[in-house]
Write a protein that holds these residues in place. Sequence first.
Motif, PDB file in Angstrom:
ATOM      1  N   SER A  13      -3.225   4.354 -56.197  1.00 13.00           N
ATOM      2  CA  SER A  13      -2.954   5.476 -55.287  1.00 13.00           C
ATOM      3  C   SER A  13      -4.244   6.152 -54.849  1.00 13.00           C
ATOM      4  N   ALA A  14      -5.189   6.302 -55.778  1.00 10.51           N
ATOM      5  CA  ALA A  14      -6.465   6.936 -55.446  1.00 10.51           C
ATOM      6  C   ALA A  14      -7.258   6.074 -54.456  1.00 10.51           C
ATOM      7  N   LYS A  15      -7.198   4.757 -54.624  1.00  7.73           N
ATOM      8  CA  LYS A  15      -7.896   3.868 -53.688  1.00  7.73           C
ATOM      9  C   LYS A  15      -7.285   3.970 -52.286  1.00  7.73           C
ATOM     10  N   LYS A  16      -5.961   4.084 -52.231  1.00 11.40           N
ATOM     11  CA  LYS A  16      -5.310   4.237 -50.931  1.00 11.40           C
ATOM     12  C   LYS A  16      -5.718   5.565 -50.283  1.00 11.40           C
ATOM     13  N   SER A  17      -5.742   6.630 -51.078  1.00  9.04           N
ATOM     14  CA  SER A  17      -6.153   7.942 -50.578  1.00  9.04           C
ATOM     15  C   SER A  17      -7.596   7.905 -50.099  1.00  9.04           C
ATOM     16  N   LEU A  18      -8.467   7.252 -50.871  1.00 15.12           N
ATOM     17  CA  LEU A  18      -9.889   7.146 -50.512  1.00 15.12           C
ATOM     18  C   LEU A  18     -10.061   6.393 -49.193  1.00 15.12           C
ATOM     19  N   GLU A  19      -9.320   5.308 -49.045  1.00 12.62           N
ATOM     20  CA  GLU A  19      -9.421   4.484 -47.827  1.00 12.62           C
ATOM     21  C   GLU A  19      -9.043   5.296 -46.587  1.00 12.62           C
ATOM     22  N   ILE A  20      -7.938   6.027 -46.667  1.00 16.29           N
ATOM     23  CA  ILE A  20      -7.494   6.833 -45.518  1.00 16.29           C
ATOM     24  C   ILE A  20      -8.477   7.972 -45.261  1.00 16.29           C
ATOM     25  N   ALA A  21      -8.961   8.589 -46.342  1.00 15.10           N
ATOM     26  CA  ALA A  21      -9.913   9.699 -46.214  1.00 15.10           C
ATOM     27  C   ALA A  21     -11.214   9.235 -45.562  1.00 15.10           C
ATOM     28  N   GLU A  22     -11.657   8.037 -45.907  1.00 14.32           N
ATOM     29  CA  GLU A  22     -12.875   7.492 -45.281  1.00 14.32           C
ATOM     30  C   GLU A  22     -12.690   7.334 -43.777  1.00 14.32           C
ATOM     31  N   ASP A  23     -11.551   6.810 -43.380  1.00 10.88           N
ATOM     32  CA  ASP A  23     -11.284   6.611 -41.945  1.00 10.88           C
ATOM     33  C   ASP A  23     -11.264   7.947 -41.196  1.00 10.88           C
ATOM     34  N   LEU A  24     -10.817   9.004 -41.881  1.00  6.53           N
ATOM     35  CA  LEU A  24     -10.709  10.327 -41.248  1.00  6.53           C
ATOM     36  C   LEU A  24     -11.953  11.186 -41.484  1.00  6.53           C
ATOM     37  N   GLU A  25     -12.955  10.602 -42.176  1.00  3.19           N
ATOM     38  CA  GLU A  25     -14.199  11.304 -42.503  1.00  3.19           C
ATOM     39  C   GLU A  25     -13.948  12.569 -43.321  1.00  3.19           C
ATOM     40  N   LYS A  26     -13.014  12.450 -44.253  1.00  2.00           N
ATOM     41  CA  LYS A  26     -12.738  13.535 -45.195  1.00  2.00           C
ATOM     42  C   LYS A  26     -13.581  13.282 -46.452  1.00  2.00           C
ATOM     43  N   ASP A  27     -14.867  13.614 -46.348  1.00  2.00           N
ATOM     44  CA  ASP A  27     -15.827  13.240 -47.387  1.00  2.00           C
ATOM     45  C   ASP A  27     -15.481  13.810 -48.758  1.00  2.00           C
ATOM     46  N   GLU A  28     -14.976  15.030 -48.786  1.00  2.83           N
ATOM     47  CA  GLU A  28     -14.660  15.663 -50.073  1.00  2.83           C
ATOM     48  C   GLU A  28     -13.611  14.852 -50.826  1.00  2.83           C
ATOM     49  N   PHE A  29     -12.598  14.372 -50.100  1.00  2.00           N
ATOM     50  CA  PHE A  29     -11.543  13.597 -50.740  1.00  2.00           C
ATOM     51  C   PHE A  29     -12.043  12.207 -51.131  1.00  2.00           C
ATOM     52  N   VAL A  30     -12.966  11.688 -50.383  1.00  6.66           N
ATOM     53  CA  VAL A  30     -13.585  10.410 -50.770  1.00  6.66           C
ATOM     54  C   VAL A  30     -14.271  10.573 -52.117  1.00  6.66           C
ATOM     55  N   ARG A  31     -15.052  11.637 -52.263  1.00  8.85           N
ATOM     56  CA  ARG A  31     -15.787  11.862 -53.513  1.00  8.85           C
ATOM     57  C   ARG A  31     -14.840  12.120 -54.681  1.00  8.85           C
ATOM     58  N   MET A  32     -13.824  12.941 -54.464  1.00  9.22           N
ATOM     59  CA  MET A  32     -12.897  13.262 -55.558  1.00  9.22           C
ATOM     60  C   MET A  32     -12.144  12.018 -56.014  1.00  9.22           C
ATOM     61  N   ASN A  33     -11.690  11.207 -55.065  1.00  7.50           N
ATOM     62  CA  ASN A  33     -10.978   9.982 -55.434  1.00  7.50           C
ATOM     63  C   ASN A  33     -11.886   8.998 -56.150  1.00  7.50           C
ATOM     64  N   ALA A  34     -13.115   8.842 -55.665  1.00  7.07           N
ATOM     65  CA  ALA A  34     -14.058   7.912 -56.304  1.00  7.07           C
ATOM     66  C   ALA A  34     -14.330   8.327 -57.747  1.00  7.07           C
ATOM     67  N   LYS A  35     -14.491   9.606 -57.966  1.00  9.76           N
ATOM     68  CA  LYS A  35     -14.752  10.108 -59.323  1.00  9.76           C
ATOM     69  C   LYS A  35     -13.575   9.826 -60.244  1.00  9.76           C
ATOM     70  N   ASN A  36     -12.356  10.057 -59.759  1.00  8.34           N
ATOM     71  CA  ASN A  36     -11.181   9.803 -60.588  1.00  8.34           C
ATOM     72  C   ASN A  36     -10.976   8.317 -60.847  1.00  8.34           C
ATOM     73  N   ILE A  37     -11.238   7.490 -59.855  1.00 11.88           N
ATOM     74  CA  ILE A  37     -11.100   6.040 -60.045  1.00 11.88           C
ATOM     75  C   ILE A  37     -12.015   5.575 -61.172  1.00 11.88           C
ATOM     76  N   GLU A  38     -13.247   6.059 -61.158  1.00 10.32           N
ATOM     77  CA  GLU A  38     -14.199   5.687 -62.215  1.00 10.32           C
ATOM     78  C   GLU A  38     -13.693   6.129 -63.586  1.00 10.32           C
TER      79      GLU A  38
END
Length: 289
Positions: free
Chosen positions: A255-280
């Motif tokens: 779910s986090a990877k899906k959220s990160l992918e959509i956030a990247e397309d929309l340039e929602k950098d904060e959500f990209v970072r939060m999802n990446a941190k949780n995935i790790e």
Amino acid sequence: MGNLGKQLIGFMVVLAVSSVNAQITHPKASPFTTISQDIGLSNITIKYSRPAAKGRHIFGGLVPYGRIWRVGANESTKLSVDTDVMVKGNLLPKGTYALYAFPEESIWKIAFHKNTGHWGDGRKNYKPEEDLFRIEVSPKKIAYHQENFLITLDAITHDSAQLKLIWGDTMVEIPLQVDTNAQMEKEIELQLKENPTAQTYYEAARYLQEQATDYERALGYLNMALELGGDTYYFHRVKSLVEAALGNYEAAIASAKKSLEIAEDLEKDEFVRMNAKNIEKWEANVVKQ
């Protein structure tokens, strides 16, 4: 007396009355203010005046120990609540109250008073039997100087806040609690009955997730949100948090990877970072399992 004399006397009377009624509007030594704060779905409003220290010793000096204090200046301080509030185990029903204090060196008594018609502290008209209740709180020394008396609400959650009285080098804190969960459960039940949308299900799920409760129900709401509204970065973001709370880290990562992918397309950098941190973090949990 002639007409001229009568006119002159009339003019002098008007002038005298005007002189008596004329008043200069000037700044108040203790300016009035109103604060309004939401706590969950409840609101607390406080109206009070703010005297200044001006180099004076406040508690035990300007404000004597053992005597009623209006918690401010000028008219009595008014506290209004639009829902029932709990104050140290005491019920403060919806309504408006005068707030009074009885400061002592080590213990203050705070009175929530039903009679809001007194000027200031009420003096001889104040009747203890008109208190709704009193509580005791311990004053604390603060590391800075508060020049104007300050009432503020801090440490705010969905369910609670600290009502703080601060002046000079002293602060007292009064804990307040509201039953937001009961209000929210009624709101969720009502909204889900009335043609719910994807956003309705999402907001219900997000509330449960933020309250760290009933994750299984939250997950069901999120699945409905995704079914009705399609993929969004914030639907998948909250879904990942709920799945992680349930211990299903593999699903949370997906779910986090899906959220990160959509956030990247929309340039929602904060959500990209939060999802990446949780995935790790969650990938490390999967390895441990």
